[in-house]
Design an enzyme around this catalytic site. Structure first.
Site, short mmCIF file in Angstrom:
data_model
loop_
_atom_site.label_atom_id
_atom_site.label_comp_id
_atom_site.label_asym_id
_atom_site.label_seq_id
_atom_site.Cartn_x
_atom_site.Cartn_y
_atom_site.Cartn_z
CD GLU A 48 -2.68 1.17 2.58
OE1 GLU A 48 -3.90 1.36 2.44
OE2 GLU A 48 -2.14 0.97 3.69
CE LYS A 130 -7.31 1.78 3.57
NZ LYS A 130 -6.12 1.94 4.44
CB CYS A 165 -4.60 -1.34 4.61
SG CYS A 165 -4.08 -1.26 6.34
#
Length: 359
Positions: A48, A130, A165
């Site tokens: 990430e 995200k 994540c």
């Protein structure tokens, strides 16, 4: 499209980013792509916000100390339609490899936690962000829009997907990926401290062992996918770079960052949740490589396919809105309900030049 290559090598990166340095980040990314290609890999997975490193300082500094770090972080983040991005795409083409890349993406004056999949042709075949940055991440990053739900794409090495994540812990996103018949998944992780540093009331969900030993294998066996978990590494000098400028010459301040130093936790899991390769040392800086065999997905999914026979859509269904949202909609356009994808709007759909400018 059935996978044309069912047995191949795949690599997960466990390495220290080039903190706050876009040019060095691009060179390090290309170095790993080239290395993976030379080792015969068909896929390489980056962590990430690998470029320019996960801003873990956002969890550890006050507002005033965060400002100079935020300014440098923005200046060294990556624009989608840029010479730097073209250099990375060119490396994927030269090495004939699929690349899942996480980076801090500049769009206008905002930053987003982006992921792309680059094909061996150099084309960007998937772009997402995200959908909900976690806790203090929202002080740095914006949220993904509807097309960020497009996390899985058909490729020659199987249906390839990726999430950032704690998205890998989100049951709705996992159910969505199952319904898209994902075969191989990248669970991209940032920097985490180990359980030995945990202090109440900080929950156990916020340490590396949970991500590497529980969340990542759970994703593998719940979805029946090969799951690569690339992570970032922090050295003592990396910890110094992530301190506010006023503290970088303070050795006691660097000592206080010991929990995150040398705590890599990259993993690769089989579709049944077993390890596909031995865990690397926590201080290992390089590529974790496993042999992938998509035929090993068959029985796992045959017994429990939550995107097929083992689900009841007449009882439980997932309602999604994949429409990308923009800040301006022309009411007089021929079709005001049609929006370009974020991938196209950012220029990632452009063909890669034959000789992109090197960086």
């Amino acid at each position: 499209m059935p996978a044309s290559i069912r047995q191949y090598k795949a690599a997960a990166v466990q390495a220290e980013p080039a903190w706050f340095d876009l040019a060095a980040s691009v060179q390090k990314t290309i170095k790993f792509i080239n290395e993976a290609g030379q080792k015969g890999c068909k896929l390489i997975a980056f962590p990430e916000t690998w470029i320019p490193g996960y801003p873990y300082w956002q969890w550890r500094v006050n507002f005033q100390d965060s400002l100079p770090l935020l300014k440098e972080y923005h200046k060294n983040s990556l624009r989608a339609d840029s010479a730097e991005m073209n250099s990375i795409r060119s490396a994927a083409r030269a090495s004939q490899i699929y690349v899942s890349l996480g980076y801090s993406e500049i769009d206008g004056n905002s930053l987003y936690m982006a992921q792309i999949i680059i094909a061996p042709t150099g084309d960007v075949i998937n772009h997402r962000r995200k959908i909900k940055p976690t806790h203090v991440e929202r002080l740095v990053f914006g949220e993904g829009t509807g097309d960020s739900l497009d996390s899985v794409v058909e490729t020659g090495i199987g249906n390839l997907g990726h999430l950032n994540c704690w998205e890998n812990m989100n049951p709705f996103l996992k159910a969505h990926a199952c319904a898209l018949h994902e075969h191989i998944h990248v669970a991209a992780w940032p920097v985490y401290p180990p359980a030995s540093s945990l202090k109440y009331p900080d929950p156990y969900t916020n340490i590396s062992e949970l991500q590497s030993e529980l969340v990542t294998p759970a994703y593998a066996y719940e979805t029946g996918t090969w799951t690569l978990a690339p992570t970032q590494l922090v050295t003592r000098e990396g910890a110094r770079a992530n301190l506010p400028p006023r503290l970088r010459d303070d050795e006691a301040a660097v000592d206080a960052e010991a929990a995150v130093v040398g705590n890599g936790f990259a993993r690769i899991y089989r579709p049944d949740g077993l390890r596909a390769v031995e865990d690397p040392a926590k201080t290992f800086d390089g590529l974790l490589i496993a042999n992938v065999d998509l035929d090993e997905n068959l029985l796992t999914k045959r017994l429990a396919d939550f995107g097929g026979h083992y689900m009841r859509p007449d009882l439980i269904r997932l309602l999604v809105d994949k429409t990308p949202k923009t800040y301006i909609v022309d009411a007089n356009s021929s079709d005001s309900k049609t929006f370009p994808s974020t991938l196209e709007r950012l220029g990632l759909g452009k063909s890669l030049p034959e000789n992109p400018e090197s960086h």
